[in-house]
Enzyme design. Structure first.
Site, PDB file in Angstrom:
ATOM      1  NE  ARG A 157      -3.938   2.180   1.909  1.00  0.00           N
ATOM      2  CZ  ARG A 157      -5.186   2.231   2.321  1.00  0.00           C
ATOM      3  NH1 ARG A 157      -5.739   1.160   2.846  1.00  0.00           N
ATOM      4  NH2 ARG A 157      -5.907   3.316   2.200  1.00  0.00           N
TER       5      ARG A 157
ATOM      6  CG  ASP B 226     -13.850   4.819   4.843  1.00  0.00           C
ATOM      7  OD1 ASP B 226     -15.086   4.991   4.901  1.00  0.00           O
ATOM      8  OD2 ASP B 226     -13.218   4.794   3.777  1.00  0.00           O
TER       9      ASP B 226
ATOM     10  CG  ASP C 251      -9.695   3.100   4.296  1.00  0.00           C
ATOM     11  OD1 ASP C 251      -8.726   3.671   4.826  1.00  0.00           O
ATOM     12  OD2 ASP C 251     -10.482   3.675   3.539  1.00  0.00           O
TER      13      ASP C 251
END
Length: 921
Positions: A622, A789, A807
């Site tokens: 990521r 989130d 996330d």
């Protein structure tokens, strides 16, 4: 044995056996995204579990709560302490603490359903449930299994005669195995192989890394990257092994299926250094002998009396079967014993026999003397015993053994003709007389490998053998020499298999950075606004159906990361961290659709060698976004995300992808990045939104409810992190004295950042900020860790269960309602789009009232001020959407809107929320 040679197959988890414990362990592992293989020695699945009534002794669960029977973990704890003594090794407490989790986890799968049925606990000690606390699976229609039904072992009477299933439904043990098999198959992560016999464990550098097996095609070596779970029953079917360890009874009298339960996994583990205990013990029971001398599990005597070879009674015939079996094993003259009864029961044996005993196996006589002669018993002694027993029947009191005084005795008692005041004492005085030969049968041995609370197999010094786990009768039972209640063998097997699989999923089981294997972690496809933390295995995402309105689809420009450049740079960087002999080979580099607005996710497979041994795994890198890509957020703290994910993984049950490495400099890929494991699964996608198309839209209402409730369970798990401020000091410092105030002020600063270039003020956002000030909660409550989130679109599901939670870049400390508001509103955002486009959407999914009810049930927390947090969620999302609109304008995908409010897609809904006119349900 030492590891030599190549692997014929490779999995994350190898499970030996296919009974209730093995299948539960396999299901847990597969549901966590681990590639799992079940190896069954015989041609059929289920072992002795398939023969069983399938009572499951798991105390204090939602199943008993639904039945309203008043069971609790506390009463079960008192019961076990009274029977087993102090919990010296913590296994009692581990069992008690995990039992409710197991039931809840299993029942979240639509394939698995339980109900409580009465069946008393076996001992009259504190904490006992006279009506019982065990539960059973509901019958399973065979058509739900389809062709898989033929893999499930049929009932013992049919199995012993070579016949398959009869009827349209699988019941009892067959239903339990069938339901677990169905759920396991639905994960998409499991392989089931029959006719595979485990021969040896492969041990490398002190760690079990695989198994050597015999198959129909010859010997094979199967690698287990995370671990091997041995749950293949005991050794009751091995006469030599029984004799070696002094187990009373005989292999031919046991209830083990033919050819099964011969102790192969125990022998293999001992060869690898494992310790054993309780090897002289079994789960005993009386067994009426059939015409071939095999034992038939016998319980629930409702008439007759049992005598030994001297013609004397020696126990309360109505004792729980293990207790009666132990009475039989206590003296050699008690095996065989004889159940003596009269013509009152001429039509059927006055007991439950599994399989049922044909009348041809009975001995019949016109008098007690003749019966004694046929049985080889002393006639006078038998006559005296029967006469004394008949006196007890007339009086209603068994002065010798107290039969009929315990709730268990009475549970099976009928009202036979001529019975006196005690229904358990039925006279034997009406010729002809009958007798059935009783042998010492068993439901399996209960001695085996020594294990700890996580099911890890221990060596002679009490140290865990890395990579090796055991459950069920392959391990030594936590209940010692006691059989506490119906379903303890199955229930304990399921609990410790669950804990073993969870341990394998959550830990690399002793692996170092150079030993990373497996592929548990994040995966999404098609998400927007920075919701990608991993990826599914490379495969083309399904094309949206033609029913999706074109307006529901969006074209989004993302970071044009050069995958070839990433491959070259990562290969060398990984080689250092993996301790590889040479370059790491990367293949299958892909990027999930629409990754790149707040971060970039790159999925890849890695192969390398260490000391000449081939290794491989599946990973996700990521990457922080590049400033040139017009990112959605002002900053991207990769270390913070790394620390939050690692902390949540270590201190909660939330399935967070395992993060392996963090690179904070831009020297390798030009931006900071982290590398995590990867999971298989499916995600409710955003583009087009899941309310229009896809697996969640196609799911049943029950399956969607499971998805919803398991998502709420994730929130509860995140918020339940104890000591969050101490574990995450950077978040605590950011939260300050007033976490809610700090959270809102950071959002206000974010809004100002979005308008730094064009200076546009958006009235609906500013009005919403003003509304927050006017409606500020009087008591926001103590701060907890917030996921940020928090929505179903950031969860990877295996079936309907979360296998990876993604996330974490918006994680913070604050009131828990912050996450709840976001969770509810983000679904309503998509549902509102559907309704505007005159599509049905999913109106019954993630409803405000349902989410609140489920959250309060799971946490005991009373949700408050939710209108504030829902409006706050809509405001926060409005700022995000305004930045996405600006981004689209930058890349020529959109034009400047006619009015500032139209930078926000849901400006009308936000206006209604501020006005108090938004209709939730």
């Amino acid at each position: 044995m030492a590891g030599t040679g190549v692997w014929d197959d490779e999995y994350d988890v190898v499970v030996a056996g296919s009974g209730a414990g093995a299948m539960t362990g396999a299901l847990i592992a597969a549901s966590h995204g681990l590639r799992t293989v079940v190896l069954e020695k015989t041609s059929l699945l289920g072992g002795t579990s398939a023969y069983a009534g399938a009572a499951v002794w798991l105390p204090g669960t939602r199943v008993q709560e639904r039945a309203g029977i008043g069971d609790s973990t506390e009463s079960a704890r008192a019961y076990l302490r009274a029977l087993l003594g102090e919990d010296a090794h913590g296994r009692q407490e581990a069992f008690l603490a995990t039992a409710p989790e197991v039931a809840e986890f299993l029942e979240r799968d639509p394939a698995i359903e339980f109900e409580w049925r009465p069946f008393p606990d076996y001992y009259a000690v504190p904490g006992r449930m006279d009506a019982g606390r065990s539960f059973v699976p509901l019958d399973l229609p065979a058509e739900r299994l389809g062709g898989l039904a033929s893999l499930v072992r049929p009932p013992v009477d049919r199995d012993r005669t070579g016949r398959g299933h009869a009827g349209a439904a699988l019941a009892q043990g067959r239903a339990l195995i069938g339901r677990l098999l169905l759920a396991l198959t639905n994960t998409g992560n499991a392989t089931v192989r029959t006719g595979v016999r485990l021969r040896r464990l492969v041990v490398e550098d002190g760690r079990v890394t695989g198994v050597e097996v015999d198959t129909a095609d010859g010997p094979a070596r199967i690698r287990a990257a995370r671990g091997v779970l041995l749950a293949a029953g005991g050794f009751e079917g091995n006469g030599a092994m029984r004799a070696e360890h002094g187990v009373p009874g005989a292999a031919e009298w046991s209830m083990a299926p033919a050819g099964a339960n011969t102790g192969d996994p125990i022998v293999a583990a001992v060869a690898a250094g494992a310790a054993t205990e309780l090897m002289d013990q079994a789960w005993w029971c009386p067994g009426v002998a059939d015409e071939n001398g095999r034992g038939c599990f016998t319980l629930g005597f409702r008439g007759g009396l049992v005598v030994d070879s001297a013609g004397r009674r020696f126990a309360n015939e109505s004792l729980p079967y293990d207790r009666m079996g132990r009475e039989m094993a206590a003296a050699p003259e008690r095996v065989p014993a004889y159940l003596v009864f009269d013509s009152r029961h001429a039509d059927a044996l006055p007991a439950i026999s599994i399989p049922s005993l044909p009348r041809s196996a009975w001995v019949e006589a016109g008098s007690l003397d003749e019966l004694a002669e046929k049985l080889g018993l002393p006639a006078a002694a038998l006559a005296a015993t029967v006469e004394r027993f008949n006196g007890f029947a007339r009086d209603g009191v068994d002065a010798d053994f107290h039969r009929g005084e315990d709730p268990y005795d009475l549970f099976f008692a009928g009202r036979s003709e001529g019975a006196g005041p005690n229904p358990c004492l039925v006279p034997v005085d009406r010729p002809p007389y009958y007798a059935a030969r009783l042998v010492l049968s068993d439901l399996g041995t209960k001695g085996g490998l020594r294990t700890d609370t996580e099911g890890r197999v221990l060596d002679g010094a009490g140290r865990p053998i890395a990579g090796l786990y055991a459950a069920g009768n392959t391990s030594a039972s936590f209940s010692g020499r006691v059989y506490p209640g119906p379903g303890v063998p199955i229930g304990s097997a399921m609990v410790f298999a669950y804990r073993a699989a969870r341990d394998m999923a959550e830990n690399m089981a002793g692996n170092t950075a150079g030993d990373v294997t497996g592929d548990m972690a994040g995966s999404t496809a098609g998400n927007t606004a920075g919701d990608l933390a991993g990826g599914m295995r490379p495969s083309a995402p399904p094309e949206p159906s033609g029913d999706v309105p074109e307006a529901a689809r969006r074209v989004i420009t993302v970071d044009p990361t050069d995958l070839d450049a990433v491959r070259a740079a990562l290969a060398g960087w990984l080689a250092e961290r993996l301790g590889a002999d040479g370059p790491v080979r990367l293949s299958g580099l892909t990027r999930p659709a629409h990754s790149g607005m707040s971060s970039v996710s790159v999925l890849f497979d890695a192969e390398w060698t260490v000391a000449g041994e081939e290794r491989r795994t599946s990973l996700v890198a990521r990457l922080a976004p590049r400033p040139s890509t017009f990112p959605v957020f002002p900053g991207y703290d990769i270390r913070r995300q790394f620390e939050v994910m690692r902390t949540v993984a270590r201190h909660t049950e939330v399935p967070v992808p395992e993060v392996h490495w963090l690179e904070e400099s831009g020297d390798v890929l030009g931006v900071p990045f982290l590398v995590m494991s990867r999971a298989d699964g499916r995600v409710p996608v955003d583009n087009p939104p899941y309310v229009f198309d896809g697996w969640l839209r196609d799911a049943t209402a029950q399956e969607r409810r499971e998805v919803q409730d398991s998502g709420v369970a994730v929130l509860a798990g995140v918020h339940g992190l104890a000591g969050a401020a101490g574990l995450l000091p950077d978040l605590a410092a950011e939260a300050g004295e007033d976490a809610l105030r700090g959270h809102v002020e950071r959002e206000r600063a974010y809004y100002e950042w979005t308008r730094r270039d064009d200076g546009v003020r958006i009235p609906v956002i500013e009005d919403a900020f003003a509304w927050l000030e006017e409606n500020w909660p009087a008591d926001p409550g103590p701060p907890v860790l917030l996921w940020g989130d928090a929505r179903v679109g950031n969860i990877v599901y295996g079936g309907t269960r979360p296998v990876a939670v993604l996330d974490w870049e918006m994680a913070a400390l604050g009131p828990r309602e912050t996450d709840l508001g976001w969770f509810v509103f983000l679904h309503r955002f998509f549902q509102d789009i559907a309704e505007v486009l005159e599509a049905p959407g999913l109106p019954g999914f993630c409803r405000r009232s349902d989410v609140v009810e489920e959250y309060e049930r799971r946490t005991g927390h009373r949700v408050r001020d939710l209108d504030f947090y829902l409006t706050y969620a809509a405001l926060r999302h409005a700022i995000v959407m305004s930045q996405i609109r600006r981004r689209a304008i930058r890349f020529g995908e959109e034009t400047v809107p006619p009015t500032p409010d139209e930078y926000v897609m849901h400006h009308a809904a936000l206006r209604d929320l501020v006005a108090g006119t938004y209709a939730w349900e």
